[in-house]
Design a protein around this motif. Structure first.
Motif, PDB file in Angstrom:
ATOM      1  N   THR A 110       0.720  -0.954   0.404  1.00 27.25           N
ATOM      2  CA  THR A 110       0.586   0.085  -0.148  1.00 27.25           C
ATOM      3  C   THR A 110       0.909   1.388  -0.354  1.00 27.25           C
ATOM      4  N   LEU A 111       1.641   1.057   0.718  1.00 26.99           N
ATOM      5  CA  LEU A 111       2.968   2.123   0.503  1.00 26.99           C
ATOM      6  C   LEU A 111       3.414   2.313  -0.635  1.00 26.99           C
ATOM      7  N   GLN A 112       3.757   1.344  -1.282  1.00 25.60           N
ATOM      8  CA  GLN A 112       4.672   1.576  -2.637  1.00 25.60           C
ATOM      9  C   GLN A 112       3.679   2.478  -3.107  1.00 25.60           C
ATOM     10  N   ASN A 113       2.320   2.037  -3.627  1.00 24.86           N
ATOM     11  CA  ASN A 113       1.430   2.657  -4.252  1.00 24.86           C
ATOM     12  C   ASN A 113       0.544   3.444  -4.469  1.00 24.86           C
ATOM     13  N   SER A 114       1.067   4.357  -3.049  1.00 29.15           N
ATOM     14  CA  SER A 114       0.831   5.772  -2.253  1.00 29.15           C
ATOM     15  C   SER A 114       1.437   6.741  -3.474  1.00 29.15           C
ATOM     16  N   SER A 115       2.539   6.727  -4.268  1.00 29.77           N
ATOM     17  CA  SER A 115       3.596   7.605  -5.018  1.00 29.77           C
ATOM     18  C   SER A 115       3.872   6.925  -6.339  1.00 29.77           C
ATOM     19  N   ASN A 116       4.050   7.668  -7.297  1.00 34.43           N
ATOM     20  CA  ASN A 116       4.601   7.215  -8.233  1.00 34.43           C
ATOM     21  C   ASN A 116       6.083   6.955  -8.379  1.00 34.43           C
ATOM     22  N   TYR A 117       6.553   7.550  -7.457  1.00 37.54           N
ATOM     23  CA  TYR A 117       8.188   7.712  -6.560  1.00 37.54           C
ATOM     24  C   TYR A 117       8.689   6.725  -6.614  1.00 37.54           C
ATOM     25  N   ILE A 118       7.684   5.697  -5.655  1.00 41.52           N
ATOM     26  CA  ILE A 118       7.837   5.023  -4.747  1.00 41.52           C
ATOM     27  C   ILE A 118       8.743   3.674  -5.677  1.00 41.52           C
ATOM     28  N   ARG A 119       9.177   2.881  -5.919  1.00 38.54           N
ATOM     29  CA  ARG A 119       9.708   2.028  -6.151  1.00 38.54           C
ATOM     30  C   ARG A 119       9.816   0.729  -5.747  1.00 38.54           C
ATOM     31  N   ASP A 120      10.080   0.831  -4.274  1.00 39.01           N
ATOM     32  CA  ASP A 120      10.175  -0.522  -3.812  1.00 39.01           C
ATOM     33  C   ASP A 120      10.075  -0.380  -1.504  1.00 39.01           C
ATOM     34  N   VAL A 121       9.747  -0.956  -1.719  1.00 38.49           N
ATOM     35  CA  VAL A 121       9.395  -0.374   0.291  1.00 38.49           C
ATOM     36  C   VAL A 121      10.132  -2.242   1.183  1.00 38.49           C
ATOM     37  N   SER A 122      10.717  -2.283   1.532  1.00 41.65           N
ATOM     38  CA  SER A 122      11.356  -3.023   2.421  1.00 41.65           C
ATOM     39  C   SER A 122      11.594  -2.890   3.957  1.00 41.65           C
ATOM     40  N   VAL A 123      11.147  -3.674   4.527  1.00 41.60           N
ATOM     41  CA  VAL A 123      10.879  -4.049   5.571  1.00 41.60           C
ATOM     42  C   VAL A 123      12.245  -4.832   6.429  1.00 41.60           C
ATOM     43  N   HIS A 124      13.355  -4.465   7.205  1.00 44.70           N
ATOM     44  CA  HIS A 124      14.620  -5.335   6.937  1.00 44.70           C
ATOM     45  C   HIS A 124      13.838  -5.566   9.040  1.00 44.70           C
ATOM     46  N   VAL A 125      13.389  -6.792   8.763  1.00 46.25           N
ATOM     47  CA  VAL A 125      13.940  -7.781  10.404  1.00 46.25           C
ATOM     48  C   VAL A 125      15.329  -8.751  11.216  1.00 46.25           C
TER      49      VAL A 125
END
Length: 587
Positions: A110-125
């Protein structure tokens, strides 16, 4: 006095007129160039201001978009499922773990699709050893990326991070313990392709380009003609970074560069507009400016030619006429066909030459006639005292029966009167003149027998045929007998010598009389120097004036006190060409 001057080109009226006209045209040309330069500056400033305004507006929108991304990123940071995974992973069942991972991936997508400028959202746990990506899903923990993000991140409000040629937004969840290692890090990778597409909107002019560049890192995204920049070009851009616009040359092409900087993003946008684009609207003005310059040059050439033809050339012709007039050319006449002011000037000049020639002829004739009248007067002035004394000597000789000397005396006296009364010519040869002076001297020697001695040097043969005015030597000898030696009881002496001085023949008559005072000598010099018409017209002055008229300047008579105390009179006669150079040497 010689008043002739050399009129070089730099001193002519023609050159002054042309220079004056050029000086008049110079401000006009300067104004034209200034207007052209002002137009270029105005056009470039307008384009630059527009470009700066556009990229500044874009940077402001990008700042707001990045800020919105960070707010969503921080919201994901507090996500319940994400925090449960990081904290209670060990106590969770497989199904619960799967449901939490799925929920986190959905939030990331959802966060990725919120802006055209976002290519990928990653969470490093780190606690669960997994990396959750909106593009690739759940995967193994990327420890290297985790450490790089942890090192570069400083908590909330951080600027985009540049790594491997891309921009990232990072947010870390502290673990609440003394350890500095966060529980997890949320990474947003910005899409460089979308950013490049966004920069493309500024490339509205052919050959233009734009770049986004981080000020403190090597990140650079280019579009249009500018894709990459070498080190030299980046150094040039650093000079423009201090202002909003400037000029730069890349690959022999000049560009106007507009610049805007975002401190919140630590990013600069440079917009490159070809200089020819700015100048293109002014091409017509530029062409007209050249036409104006060419027209001005043609006008100057026409003006110079017309000035030369109608003013300088006629004036030059008049100056040449005056120069010929100074040289003594009185037969010239200046012709002029055009019916203008110069025609009147030339006609007056020609009339002046005619009048001058007439006046010179009249004056010359008057001088010649006066010279002849003076000569006739001198010829007619037979000294009565000399005549009486001659008859008295003849009477004495007759009484004493000295017939031989009477015959010689009468012969000499006859030669004397024959020369004096002859009116055939105003000039004689120097030989004839000297012969007459010798005749007179011999007559006087008979009169002053044993009282006065005369030394008469022989006339050098090369000078015998010199043409001289009549009666120039005998009157000076007569003056010596009458005024210096007549009352001398004995040892009187007269010397007549001939000397050459350069191109002059000097006839020197000197006596040893003792009655010559300084005042008398000064008076004779004053009379010789006098040029007035009322000056004495007989004797030495008469001879001097006739020599000046006949032989020119520097001729005539010079008087001084001689070596023997009496008067020394020097007659100067020019040696004309053709006279033998083997005359007596200079003494």
């Amino acid at each position: 006095m010689n008043t002739r001057r050399d009129y070089s080109l730099r001193n002519t009226i023609f050159l002054r007129l042309v220079v004056t006209f050029a000086l008049i045209m110079l401000p006009i040309a300067t104004v034209g160039v200034s207007i052209y330069q002002w137009s270029i500056r105005t056009a470039s400033n307008d384009i630059s201001k527009t470009a700066v305004s556009q990229i500044s507006f874009y940077l402001n929108d990008l700042e707001n978009e990045i800020e919105r991304m960070k707010l969503l990123q921080y919201g994901l940071l507090e996500d319940t499922d994400l925090n449960k995974l990081a904290i209670t992973w060990e106590s969770m069942g497989d199904i619960e773990r799967m449901e939490s991972i799925t929920a986190v991936l959905n939030r990331a997508f959802t966060l990725q699709n919120s802006s055209n400028y976002i290519r990928d959202v990653s969470v490093h746990v780190k606690p669960i050893g997994k990396t959750l990506s909106s593009l690739s899903g759940a995967g193994d923990f990327e420890a290297e990326r985790f450490e790089a993000l942890r090192t570069a991140s400083d908590g909330r409000g951080t600027k985009p991070i540049e790594r491997a040629g891309n921009l990232y937004l990072s947010a870390a969840k502290p673990n609440g313990l003394k350890e500095k290692t966060p529980l997890f890090i949320i990474e947003i990778e910005l899409d460089s392709h979308k950013l490049r597409q966004a920069l493309q909107q500024f490339n509205t002019y052919p050959g233009s380009g734009s770049i986004m560049k981080a000020r403190h890192s090597g990140f650079l995204i280019g579009s249009g003609i500018v894709r990459t920049l070498d080190e030299e070009a980046q150094n040039k851009l650093s000079l423009i970074a201090s202002g909003s616009s400037g000029t730069i040359t890349l690959e022999e092409q000049s560009y106007f560069v507009s610049h805007a900087y975002s401190d919140r993003l630590d990013q600069s946008i440079y917009r490159f507009i070809p200089e020819r684009v700015v100048r293109k609207p002014l091409d017509k003005f530029y062409a007209r400016a050249w036409l104006f310059a060419a027209g001005a040059l043609i006008i100057m050439a026409v003006y110079a030619l017309s000035t030369y033809k109608f003013i300088h050339k006629p004036l030059l012709k008049l100056v040449k006429g005056f120069r010929r007039l100074e040289s003594g050319d009185l037969e010239q006449a200046i012709a002029h066909d055009a019916n203008d002011e110069f025609r009147y000037i030339y006609e007056r000049f020609n009339q002046m030459v005619v009048n001058l020639r007439t006046l010179i002829d009249q004056v010359w004739r008057q001088k010649v006639l006066a010279q002849r009248a003076e000569l006739k007067q001198l010829q007619s002035q037979i000294n009565p005292h000399f005549l009486y004394n001659s008859f008295f000597i003849m009477n004495t000789m007759a009484k004493t029966g000295d017939t031989e000397r009477i015959e010689m005396f009468t012969t000499l006296l006859g030669d004397y009167f024959q020369f004096v009364t002859r009116n055939a010519s105003d000039e004689v040869t120097l030989k004839q003149e000297v012969h007459h002076a010798r005749t007179y001297t011999e007559i006087q020697e008979l009169r002053f027998y044993k009282r006065i001695e005369v030394y008469f040097e022989e006339l050098p043969e090369p000078f015998e045929r010199l043409s001289v005015p009549r009666l120039i030597v005998q009157p000076i000898i007569e003056n010596a007998f009458e005024h210096s030696l007549e009352k001398k009881a004995r040892n009187g002496r007269i010397e007549v010598r001939f000397e050459r001085s350069g191109s002059w023949l000097c006839i020197i008559v000197e006596d040893n009389g003792d009655s010559l005072s300084d005042d008398v000598l000064a008076g004779i010099k004053r009379k010789l120097d006098s040029e007035g018409e009322l000056a004495e017209s007989t004797g030495i002055v008469n001879i001097h004036r006739r020599l000046l008229i006949t032989c020119g300047e520097d001729s005539g008579i010079r008087v001084s006190r001689g070596e023997h105390g009496g008067l020394r009179a020097t007659i100067r006669i020019p040696i004309k060409e053709g006279t033998a150079d083997a005359a007596i040497a200079d003494r």
